[in-house]
Design a protein around this motif. Sequence first.
Motif, PDB file in Angstrom:
ATOM      1  N   PRO A   1      -5.858 -27.548  14.520  1.00  0.00           N
ATOM      2  CA  PRO A   1      -4.757 -26.496  13.912  1.00  0.00           C
ATOM      3  C   PRO A   1      -5.511 -25.456  13.916  1.00  0.00           C
ATOM      4  N   GLU A   2      -4.731 -24.251  14.028  1.00  0.00           N
ATOM      5  CA  GLU A   2      -5.470 -22.894  13.716  1.00  0.00           C
ATOM      6  C   GLU A   2      -4.679 -22.369  12.479  1.00  0.00           C
ATOM      7  N   PHE A   3      -5.798 -21.850  11.562  1.00  0.00           N
ATOM      8  CA  PHE A   3      -5.414 -21.602  10.105  1.00  0.00           C
ATOM      9  C   PHE A   3      -5.362 -20.112   9.783  1.00  0.00           C
TER      10      PHE A   3
ATOM     11  N   ILE B   1      -8.983 -19.285  27.704  1.00  0.00           N
ATOM     12  CA  ILE B   1      -7.805 -19.416  26.670  1.00  0.00           C
ATOM     13  C   ILE B   1      -6.623 -19.002  27.512  1.00  0.00           C
ATOM     14  N   PHE B   2      -5.711 -19.881  27.272  1.00  0.00           N
ATOM     15  CA  PHE B   2      -4.445 -19.775  27.730  1.00  0.00           C
ATOM     16  C   PHE B   2      -3.390 -19.462  26.624  1.00  0.00           C
ATOM     17  N   GLY B   3      -2.836 -18.156  26.920  1.00  0.00           N
ATOM     18  CA  GLY B   3      -1.953 -17.372  26.102  1.00  0.00           C
ATOM     19  C   GLY B   3      -2.738 -16.433  25.254  1.00  0.00           C
ATOM     20  N   LEU B   4      -2.450 -15.087  25.508  1.00  0.00           N
ATOM     21  CA  LEU B   4      -3.336 -14.165  24.696  1.00  0.00           C
ATOM     22  C   LEU B   4      -2.498 -13.425  23.670  1.00  0.00           C
ATOM     23  N   GLY B   5      -1.665 -14.120  23.017  1.00  0.00           N
ATOM     24  CA  GLY B   5      -0.940 -13.606  21.675  1.00  0.00           C
ATOM     25  C   GLY B   5      -1.848 -13.489  20.702  1.00  0.00           C
ATOM     26  N   TYR B   6      -1.202 -13.456  19.332  1.00  0.00           N
ATOM     27  CA  TYR B   6      -2.368 -13.481  18.064  1.00  0.00           C
ATOM     28  C   TYR B   6      -3.467 -14.317  18.222  1.00  0.00           C
ATOM     29  N   VAL B   7      -3.053 -15.723  18.479  1.00  0.00           N
ATOM     30  CA  VAL B   7      -4.355 -16.616  18.198  1.00  0.00           C
ATOM     31  C   VAL B   7      -5.047 -16.435  19.328  1.00  0.00           C
TER      32      VAL B   7
ATOM     33  N   GLY C   1      -9.887 -15.371  29.887  1.00  0.00           N
ATOM     34  CA  GLY C   1      -8.399 -15.093  29.150  1.00  0.00           C
ATOM     35  C   GLY C   1      -7.399 -15.250  30.021  1.00  0.00           C
ATOM     36  N   VAL C   2      -6.241 -15.952  29.864  1.00  0.00           N
ATOM     37  CA  VAL C   2      -5.109 -16.065  30.925  1.00  0.00           C
ATOM     38  C   VAL C   2      -4.109 -15.788  30.185  1.00  0.00           C
ATOM     39  N   ASP C   3      -3.079 -15.047  30.735  1.00  0.00           N
ATOM     40  CA  ASP C   3      -1.541 -14.853  30.156  1.00  0.00           C
ATOM     41  C   ASP C   3      -0.765 -14.688  31.557  1.00  0.00           C
ATOM     42  N   ILE C   4       0.520 -14.922  31.115  1.00  0.00           N
ATOM     43  CA  ILE C   4       1.351 -14.535  32.384  1.00  0.00           C
ATOM     44  C   ILE C   4       2.050 -13.077  32.192  1.00  0.00           C
ATOM     45  N   ASP C   5       1.669 -12.516  31.035  1.00  0.00           N
ATOM     46  CA  ASP C   5       2.097 -11.052  30.781  1.00  0.00           C
ATOM     47  C   ASP C   5       0.995 -10.126  31.399  1.00  0.00           C
TER      48      ASP C   5
ATOM     49  N   LEU D   1      -5.524 -23.854  24.468  1.00  0.00           N
ATOM     50  CA  LEU D   1      -4.165 -23.685  24.961  1.00  0.00           C
ATOM     51  C   LEU D   1      -3.332 -22.967  23.581  1.00  0.00           C
ATOM     52  N   CYS D   2      -3.237 -21.788  23.705  1.00  0.00           N
ATOM     53  CA  CYS D   2      -2.617 -21.194  22.610  1.00  0.00           C
ATOM     54  C   CYS D   2      -1.268 -20.228  22.895  1.00  0.00           C
ATOM     55  N   VAL D   3      -0.414 -20.929  23.872  1.00  0.00           N
ATOM     56  CA  VAL D   3       0.932 -20.256  24.234  1.00  0.00           C
ATOM     57  C   VAL D   3       1.886 -20.693  22.935  1.00  0.00           C
ATOM     58  N   GLY D   4       2.932 -19.708  22.907  1.00  0.00           N
ATOM     59  CA  GLY D   4       3.772 -19.772  22.078  1.00  0.00           C
ATOM     60  C   GLY D   4       4.630 -21.037  21.840  1.00  0.00           C
ATOM     61  N   THR D   5       5.114 -21.347  20.732  1.00  0.00           N
ATOM     62  CA  THR D   5       6.047 -22.625  20.614  1.00  0.00           C
ATOM     63  C   THR D   5       7.061 -22.216  19.656  1.00  0.00           C
ATOM     64  N   PRO D   6       8.078 -21.232  19.972  1.00  0.00           N
ATOM     65  CA  PRO D   6       9.084 -20.684  19.066  1.00  0.00           C
ATOM     66  C   PRO D   6      10.136 -21.628  18.932  1.00  0.00           C
TER      67      PRO D   6
HETATM   68  N1  LIG Z   1       0.181 -16.119  14.984  1.00  0.00           N
HETATM   69  C1  LIG Z   1      -0.303 -17.048  14.039  1.00  0.00           C
HETATM   70  O1  LIG Z   1      -0.786 -16.207  13.034  1.00  0.00           O
HETATM   71  C2  LIG Z   1      -0.355 -18.233  14.166  1.00  0.00           C
HETATM   72  C3  LIG Z   1      -1.450 -19.217  13.496  1.00  0.00           C
HETATM   73  C4  LIG Z   1      -1.521 -20.571  13.733  1.00  0.00           C
HETATM   74  C5  LIG Z   1      -0.862 -21.256  14.614  1.00  0.00           C
HETATM   75  N2  LIG Z   1       0.135 -20.332  15.514  1.00  0.00           N
HETATM   76  C6  LIG Z   1       0.489 -20.921  16.733  1.00  0.00           C
HETATM   77  O2  LIG Z   1      -0.301 -20.731  17.575  1.00  0.00           O
HETATM   78  C7  LIG Z   1       0.808 -20.601  18.849  1.00  0.00           C
HETATM   79  C8  LIG Z   1       0.555 -19.322  19.454  1.00  0.00           C
HETATM   80  O3  LIG Z   1       1.060 -18.295  18.526  1.00  0.00           O
HETATM   81  P1  LIG Z   1       1.139 -16.650  18.732  1.00  0.00           P
HETATM   82  O4  LIG Z   1       1.536 -16.078  17.637  1.00  0.00           O
HETATM   83  O5  LIG Z   1      -0.444 -16.199  19.215  1.00  0.00           O
HETATM   84  O6  LIG Z   1       1.906 -16.588  20.053  1.00  0.00           O
HETATM   85  P2  LIG Z   1       2.417 -15.340  20.752  1.00  0.00           P
HETATM   86  O7  LIG Z   1       3.934 -15.475  21.105  1.00  0.00           O
HETATM   87  O8  LIG Z   1       2.148 -14.123  20.128  1.00  0.00           O
HETATM   88  O9  LIG Z   1       1.670 -15.465  22.262  1.00  0.00           O
HETATM   89  C9  LIG Z   1       1.836 -16.424  23.194  1.00  0.00           C
HETATM   90  C10 LIG Z   1       1.361 -15.967  24.511  1.00  0.00           C
HETATM   91  O10 LIG Z   1       1.297 -17.173  25.223  1.00  0.00           O
HETATM   92  C11 LIG Z   1       1.649 -16.471  26.548  1.00  0.00           C
HETATM   93  N3  LIG Z   1       2.136 -17.490  27.507  1.00  0.00           N
HETATM   94  C12 LIG Z   1       3.248 -18.094  27.799  1.00  0.00           C
HETATM   95  N4  LIG Z   1       3.209 -19.115  28.660  1.00  0.00           N
HETATM   96  C13 LIG Z   1       1.979 -18.942  29.375  1.00  0.00           C
HETATM   97  C14 LIG Z   1       1.388 -19.656  30.207  1.00  0.00           C
HETATM   98  N5  LIG Z   1       1.903 -20.461  31.003  1.00  0.00           N
HETATM   99  N6  LIG Z   1      -0.225 -19.294  30.474  1.00  0.00           N
HETATM  100  C15 LIG Z   1      -0.521 -18.436  30.016  1.00  0.00           C
HETATM  101  N7  LIG Z   1       0.059 -17.602  29.108  1.00  0.00           N
HETATM  102  C16 LIG Z   1       1.189 -17.974  28.374  1.00  0.00           C
HETATM  103  C17 LIG Z   1       2.738 -15.293  26.265  1.00  0.00           C
HETATM  104  O11 LIG Z   1       2.592 -14.375  27.350  1.00  0.00           O
HETATM  105  C18 LIG Z   1       2.122 -14.843  24.985  1.00  0.00           C
HETATM  106  O12 LIG Z   1       1.136 -13.771  25.407  1.00  0.00           O
HETATM  107  C19 LIG Z   1       2.221 -20.940  18.380  1.00  0.00           C
HETATM  108  O13 LIG Z   1       2.493 -22.481  18.411  1.00  0.00           O
HETATM  109  C20 LIG Z   1       1.946 -20.700  16.828  1.00  0.00           C
HETATM  110  O14 LIG Z   1       2.803 -21.434  16.032  1.00  0.00           O
HETATM  111  C21 LIG Z   1       0.066 -19.038  15.312  1.00  0.00           C
END
Ligand SMILES: NC(=O)c1ccc[n+]([C@@H]2O[C@H](COP(=O)([O-])OP(=O)(O)OC[C@H]3O[C@@H](n4cnc5c(N)ncnc54)[C@H](O)[C@@H]3O)[C@@H](O)[C@H]2O)c1
Length: 438
Positions: A156-158, A5-11, A28-32, A82-87
Amino acid sequence: MRISIFGLGYVGAVSLGCLARDGHHVVGVDIDPTKLDLIRNGQTPVIEAGMQELISGAVKSGRVEVTTDAAAALRATDLSFLCVGTPPRPNGSQDISAMERLCVELGKALRDKDGYHVFVVRSTVMPGTVEGMVRGAIEEHSGKRLGEGFGLCFQPEFMREGSSIKDYDHPPMTVVGGDSPRSVEAVRGVFGHLPCHFHETSIRVAEMLKYFCNIFHALKITFANEAGRICQALGVDPHPVMDLLCKDTHLNISTAYLKPGFAFGGSCLPKDLKALTYVAKHKDVDIPMLRGVMASNRAHIDHAVDKVLGENERRVGMIGLAFKTGTDDLRESPLVTMAERFLGKGLDLKIHDPEVSLSRLVGANRRYIEEVIPHIGSLMVESAEDLIARSRIVVVGLKTRELTAALQRCLTEDHVVLDLVNLPDRDKLRGRYVGVCW
Ligand SMILES: NC(=O)c1ccc[n+]([C@@H]2O[C@H](COP(=O)([O-])OP(=O)(O)OC[C@H]3O[C@@H](n4cnc5c(N)ncnc54)[C@H](O)[C@@H]3O)[C@@H](O)[C@H]2O)c1
């Protein structure tokens, strides 16, 4: 399965916990590094109901690893999310730079990996991103071809923040767009057990769907709030109003009126919308969304008119004049508006509508044609065949079995057909087909 899993934010973090709980081995992989340390110590990187227990349980199970090393994670697994942020940027556009950097990194890592790898994008991205940027970056940096060295999906993530574990386990549906059945089956292996329908579609449809799901939710909230403000100004309790509105599952909370097509019209929708927006204005209630509905409807008519005018053909035939199939009611019909616009531009227009045939009309509608739109009444022709034969452009605003059959029989390769009603069996229509918004 072995999943990265790339990107360990919420998703990503919720997915990591749930997948490990369900028996998968997850990297799990994250840059943080802070997030990685938290997880290593069995702590959750995001605050969510049930997450602390989920992460500590997952880490204790020994099925979770975390790292900043994307290449190692890729090598150790068969499928990646691939779950990185797309702000949003300040101007509203989407910043996909994190996804771009990640895809370059994944492409480079894939170069040295043996065996097939499936990448599943879960971040919300605009249609075309996966088949364009994601595919391009991975192919360029891995030297491998889509379908040979790797597969691609968008899912898509719901989940909603606040109830994300519950939503992970009980999603409204699973939707996967993939480049091949092989890729989709890999995702089915992970989510196929969930208690919901598994829909397979194209990657672009899946990408687009996520936006319209979220926007529909935003629209519903705004609708209810604008309704609330109008009710408040009129001394009506909005709660029973909306409770009862929701009880109608035939027309209100249903699939009715949610199919792309032509503008609305008729004797009720425009009239009541205008009356309510007038009252709101009178009472100083600002309702930008409801106020915008008539303007949007007009924009839709303009869009259809422009499609015809853009063809630079004078001979236009319209099938349909009433505001919808199955009625002869011409009041506020968007097709009447369209006909008047064509006449204003000097086009040579004829119209066929079996329900509005002058010989059959009686009462109010006959009077309406004779008194309000006599210039249109004189353009009616009795047969669909004649109308098609004398026109270069045929605008189809009615859908009946007979009319569809006439179109299939009489259209030639020289015709242009503007479809306002989503005609069935399009492959049986000769001529150049143009959809009003598809
Ligand atoms: N939060 C939600 O409830 C939700 C629901 C559905 C869809 N989404 C979508 O899912 C995506 C992620 O949302 P989120 O809220 O989890 O984002 P987030 O900002 O909480 O987390 C994103 C993570 O990605 C990491 N990251 C950035 N670049 C990276 C890299 N090169 N390699 C590894 N990690 C990297 C960041 O450090 C961060 O921890 C967005 O596109 C969002 O729109 C979010």
